[in-house]
Each structure stands twice: as C-alpha cells, then as structure tokens.
Design a protein around this motif. Structure first.
Motif, PDB file in Angstrom:
ATOM      1  N   ASN A   1     -10.254 -12.505   8.054  1.00 12.31           N
ATOM      2  CA  ASN A   1      -9.218 -11.875   8.871  1.00 12.31           C
ATOM      3  C   ASN A   1      -7.897 -11.703   8.131  1.00 12.31           C
ATOM      4  OD1 ASN A   1      -9.157 -14.775   9.023  1.00 12.31           O
ATOM      5  ND2 ASN A   1      -7.610 -14.605  10.647  1.00 12.31           N
TER       6      ASN A   1
ATOM      7  N   ASP B   1       0.878  -1.174   0.000  1.00 13.37           N
ATOM      8  CA  ASP B   1       0.000   0.000   0.000  1.00 13.37           C
ATOM      9  C   ASP B   1       0.910   1.217   0.000  1.00 13.37           C
ATOM     10  OD1 ASP B   1      -1.648   2.187   0.685  1.00 13.37           O
ATOM     11  OD2 ASP B   1      -3.056   0.883   1.730  1.00 13.37           O
TER      12      ASP B   1
ATOM     13  N   THR C   1       2.591 -10.645   2.476  1.00 18.30           N
ATOM     14  CA  THR C   1       1.632 -10.015   1.571  1.00 18.30           C
ATOM     15  C   THR C   1       0.932 -11.046   0.683  1.00 18.30           C
ATOM     16  OG1 THR C   1       2.976  -8.002   1.510  1.00 18.30           O
ATOM     17  CG2 THR C   1       1.354  -8.285  -0.244  1.00 18.30           C
TER      18      THR C   1
ATOM     19  N   SER D   1      -6.254  -7.713   5.678  1.00 18.97           N
ATOM     20  CA  SER D   1      -5.203  -6.720   5.935  1.00 18.97           C
ATOM     21  C   SER D   1      -3.883  -7.100   5.279  1.00 18.97           C
ATOM     22  CB  SER D   1      -4.991  -6.546   7.444  1.00 18.97           C
ATOM     23  OG  SER D   1      -4.563  -7.765   8.039  1.00 18.97           O
ATOM     24  N   ARG D   2      -3.760  -8.340   4.846  1.00 17.64           N
ATOM     25  CA  ARG D   2      -2.534  -8.796   4.182  1.00 17.64           C
ATOM     26  C   ARG D   2      -2.566  -8.597   2.672  1.00 17.64           C
ATOM     27  NH1 ARG D   2      -1.745 -14.877   5.622  1.00 17.64           N
ATOM     28  NH2 ARG D   2       0.096 -14.485   4.317  1.00 17.64           N
TER      29      ARG D   2
ATOM     30  N   ARG E   1       2.888   0.691   3.512  1.00 20.51           N
ATOM     31  CA  ARG E   1       2.936  -0.696   3.980  1.00 20.51           C
ATOM     32  C   ARG E   1       3.807  -1.512   3.038  1.00 20.51           C
ATOM     33  NH1 ARG E   1      -0.941  -5.068   3.043  1.00 20.51           N
ATOM     34  NH2 ARG E   1      -2.429  -3.528   2.234  1.00 20.51           N
TER      35      ARG E   1
ATOM     36  N   LYS F   1      -2.895  -3.557  -2.137  1.00 23.46           N
ATOM     37  CA  LYS F   1      -3.744  -2.636  -2.872  1.00 23.46           C
ATOM     38  C   LYS F   1      -3.321  -2.626  -4.338  1.00 23.46           C
ATOM     39  CE  LYS F   1      -5.236   2.223  -2.833  1.00 23.46           C
ATOM     40  NZ  LYS F   1      -5.071   3.527  -2.139  1.00 23.46           N
TER      41      LYS F   1
ATOM     42  N   SER G   1      -9.347  -5.637  -4.100  1.00 20.08           N
ATOM     43  CA  SER G   1      -8.637  -5.528  -2.834  1.00 20.08           C
ATOM     44  C   SER G   1      -9.628  -5.450  -1.674  1.00 20.08           C
ATOM     45  CB  SER G   1      -7.738  -4.280  -2.824  1.00 20.08           C
ATOM     46  OG  SER G   1      -6.780  -4.334  -3.845  1.00 20.08           O
ATOM     47  N   ASP G   2     -10.929  -5.585  -1.975  1.00 21.92           N
ATOM     48  CA  ASP G   2     -11.979  -5.416  -0.978  1.00 21.92           C
ATOM     49  C   ASP G   2     -12.484  -6.762  -0.467  1.00 21.92           C
ATOM     50  OD1 ASP G   2     -11.792  -2.714  -1.444  1.00 21.92           O
ATOM     51  OD2 ASP G   2     -13.444  -2.678  -2.882  1.00 21.92           O
TER      52      ASP G   2
END
Length: 472
Positions: free
Chosen positions: A261, A109, A120, A264-265, A114, A268, A324-325
């Motif tokens: 969960n 990101d 990732t 977050s990895r 990030r 984007k 990415s959502d």
C-alpha cells in the motif's frame, strides 16, 4: 523559484538572429555553438527548450526545514534545481544528534505533477548496502555473527568451489570472489530462497580462493541474506528483521520489503536522454585522452573473461526502470532495492554517530553497542577493486572511507547508490548525511557521487567545522 533565465547577451544575440532576413553561415555556426554549449553545460533534467534557450523552465518548490546556521546548505540544494540537475530529491543532515536539514523539492512524478515531499519514498540502489551492513553489525553485536568466522561456519554448503576459507569479513568487504553469478537470477529464484541458496553455494570463487576485492554490486546482499536466515532464531531475512525490530522502534522508513500500500509514495525514476549519454561518452574518451582513465580499464571492461565484464552483466531479474514498480519493490534484494528517504538515512547515521543510542525514538534500547560500532568502523588497508577499478579504503563492517571534491580533508564512512544517492556519516564532526533523488546521473570513473552531492555536502562540512571551532 525557476531555473535560471537566459542571460541578456544571449537574449540580444537570439533576437538579432531571429529578426535578420537570413542566417549567415558564421552566425549559424555561432548560434549552433551557443546552443550546444548551453546543452552540455546545463543540467540534463530540465525540459529541452530550457536546456537550449533557458525558456519554458520548470517551476520548482523547495520545502522542509533548515536550521539558521545551515542556510547555505539550502542555497546549494536550490541551485541544483536551478541548474537543471534535479527532478525531485531530498537531503537531510543531523549534526550532534539534532536534525538541522530536512529538505525536499521538485517532482516525484513529473508527468503527473506529483510533488516530491516528506511523504515521498525513493529507491536508493546501492545505498541499500549500508543498511544491510548495519544489520550484519546488529547481529554481530548480539552474538549471532562474527566477522572473523568462515561463512561455512554458518552455511556448510558454502564451502565448495574454493570458497572454504572465505570469512564474513571477506564477504562484507567484497573480497569473497563472488561479484557475479554464472547463472542469471529470475524473480522466482528470489521468491524461493531455499532453492536459491543452492545456486549461491555452488558458485565458484572467481580468484581461485585468493582474497581479492571485486565489488559485489548485486550479489553481496543475496549471500548475506542467506547467512542471516541461518543464524536468526526465527530464520528471518534481513528485510524482515528490519521491519520487525528497527523501523517502528527507531522511527525510520527503510524498506527492503515495501508494504504494497506504500507504492503510491514511491518516486518515479528518470534517466538522462540518449543524446546526453553520447555526450557523456565523449567526456569519458576525453578523460582517457588526458590520462585520467587508464588504458587497461577499457580492455578489462570489454574482455568477456574479466571479472569486471562479468560483474557488469545484468544478473538480476529487474531493469533500472522497474524500480518504481510494485513487483520489484516487494521482492527482497538487500544489495540494491532499498526504499527510503534522506531523513531516515541521515537519522540512522546519526544513531551510529551517537554510539548506537536512539534519537527521538520510542525505544531507549541502543541499536548497536559502541564497541561494535568501533569494530565495524575499523579502517582496513587501502586495496585495489577489480570491478570499480580504483583503490578503496574499506571499513571492517562493509562500508568504505570516502573523500569528496572540495572537502578532501574530511573522511566519511558509508556508501552511495547508482544515480547519485548517498548514505554517509563522520563521527569526528558529528555529521550524518542522507541524499536521495529520482533523477539518475550515470556514475563516473573514479568518482563517488556527483556534483549535486558534492556541492551540498561541502556546505554541510563548512558549517560543521565552524561550529566545532566555536565550541572548542
């Protein structure tokens, strides 16, 4: 490590221009020409001032492992960042069953700074099709499926609209006449697979029952998923079988159903600017002008009744920017929404190269038998694809035989994804290769992958050839 800086000659010229009282028209034209040249020749993902003036470029960390013999692969990987062609990416290579390259660099990101690292995860779009094809081979190996059987054997309702003679071999090799759907697919369709199956079954064959290759870009995974649900004793989807029987057992991360969960990895995604897109269009017209692209390609592309036109119309509920959502990544779409990393793709390829035997896994159970790997690797005759508008050499299992610039003497099996990802292997050289990135370069006519992939893969092949020669 930074992107390359301005050359001394360019710097001297700019200093002279800035110090002068005013720009002469010739100097202004020259200066503008230099800026345009630098803009179109430098990579599209560096900041604008870096693309134009080579100032304000990004600091980029490269980390991971590379075996000493493969150090030139790392150099090529770094160069892609230096030249502005990457934001964040990973590359991994297994050679003769050993991990010899596992590199990551840049940003997952960019705005949040990030890092793109070994934690990732990355959407790989149509590289997902390789995983789905492997899972079909997995079920063939266990006797649940047969490539030569008609799809209607497993799914009786499928036998309508001139599809009664379509085989599983036709479907995995994009010859089923189903490269598009007449109705737009919604998210609720993908969440109600029983209802969706009726829509899929009712779609007529686009070539009136004649077997013709037309890349099933978004649709092939939906059809395969329904077949798998019908033959699996637990009526699971492809993604569920992967989660239940493949990932932990073979120490892989390749999700068609991303655990919430893990969002977050996920990296984007970044597409090129609209201005870059305009320059790309000029390049397309130039390639047409010199005869690299046939006139008929454009007529097919713009003909609303052509298979190509209909296939390229958005058929799914998500846009590229949605990948990415969480809402997108937790809905199974076995053609395009696989989430993985380069290492997992390379390791899975290494298992195939190793005749199905596990590599550094908790299980000793073969993934697929050698006989099935031989079967799925069988080369089929080269054929014209009405959507990709080029000749493709398929492999029976639903992959393709691929050649790349600079290493045309070597054939890989696998496929790639939108933006540039790649999931390929070569059994003769003992190479398996995975590449994943979040900077998406538009596909080019007649090309597989782009210069980022080609430059790194070329170094892999060079080293592998040298090592094989020494071992002989």
């Amino acid at each position: 490590m930074k992107y390359v800086s301005t050359s001394l000659n360019e710097k001297y010229l700019m200093d002279s221009l800035v110090k002068s009282k005013f720009f002469t028209s010739s100097a202004l034209i020259l200066f503008t020409s230099i800026l345009v040249y630098q803009y179109i020749t430098f990579g599209p993902f560096a900041p604008l001032q870096c693309q134009l003036l080579r100032i304000g470029c990004l600091d980029t960390e490269i980390h991971g492992y590379v075996a000493p013999e493969f150090i030139d692969v790392k150099k090529a990987f770094i160069k892609n960042f230096e030249n502005g062609y990457e934001i964040g990416s990973s590359v991994a290579v297994y050679y003769d069953g050993n991990l010899v390259v596992d590199l990551q660099g840049g940003y997952a990101d960019l705005e949040a700074k990030r890092k793109y690292d070994n934690n990732t995860l990355q959407p790989v779009f149509s590289s997902t099709k390789v995983m789905s094809a492997i899972m079909i081979a997995y079920l063939v190996d266990r006797g649940f499926l047969d490539y030569n059987k008609k799809v209607s054997t497993y799914w009786p309702e499928f036998a309508q609209g001139n599809k009664e003679n379509v085989t599983l071999l036709d479907l995995v090799n994009h010859r089923a006449g189903l490269s598009y759907l007449n109705t737009k697919v919604t998210k609720s369709d993908l969440e109600d697979l029983d209802k969706f199956a009726k829509t899929l079954a009712s779609q007529p064959h686009s070539f009136n029952g004649v077997s013709s290759r037309a890349y099933h870009a978004t649709t092939v995974g939906w059809y395969l998923n329904e077949i798998v649900r019908r033959v699996d004793p637990k009526h699971r989807t492809i993604g569920k079988i992967i989660s239940d029987e493949i990932l932990e057992q073979y120490d892989l991360e390749f999700y068609l159903l991303l655990p919430p969960n893990f969002i977050s990895r996920v990296a984007k995604l970044y597409e090129i600017s609209k201005i870059r897109g305009i320059f790309d269009m000029f390049n397309v017209f130039f390639e047409w002008w010199i005869g690299m692209i046939p006139n008929s390609y454009f007529s097919e592309f713009n003909d609303k009744e052509s298979v190509m036109y209909k296939t390229f119309q958005p058929s799914g509920p998500f846009k590229i920017s949605d990948f990415s959502d969480l809402e997108t990544l937790t809905v199974e779409w076995p053609s395009v929404n696989g989430i993985t990393n380069a290492k997992s793709m390379a390791k899975l390829g290494a298992i195939i190269v190793n005749n199905g035997q596990p590599i550094n896994s908790v299980t000793y159970k073969p993934l697929i038998s050698k006989s099935t790997i031989d079967l799925m690797s069988t080369k089929l005759p080269e054929t014209f694809d009405h959507v990709l508008y080029k000749n493709i050499t398929p492999a029976s299992g639903g992959f393709a035989y691929l050649r790349y610039p600079g290493i045309e003497d070597v054939e890989f099996i696998g496929w790639g994804g939108y933006g540039g990802s790649s999931f390929i292997w070569n059994r003769e050289l003992g190479i398996s290769f995975g590449y994943a990135m979040n900077g998406l370069l538009p596909p080019k006519y007649g090309k597989t992958g782009d210069l980022r992939l080609w430059s790194v893969l070329k170094e892999v092949v060079n080293v592998a050839k040298k090592l094989k020669k020494e071992q002989a």
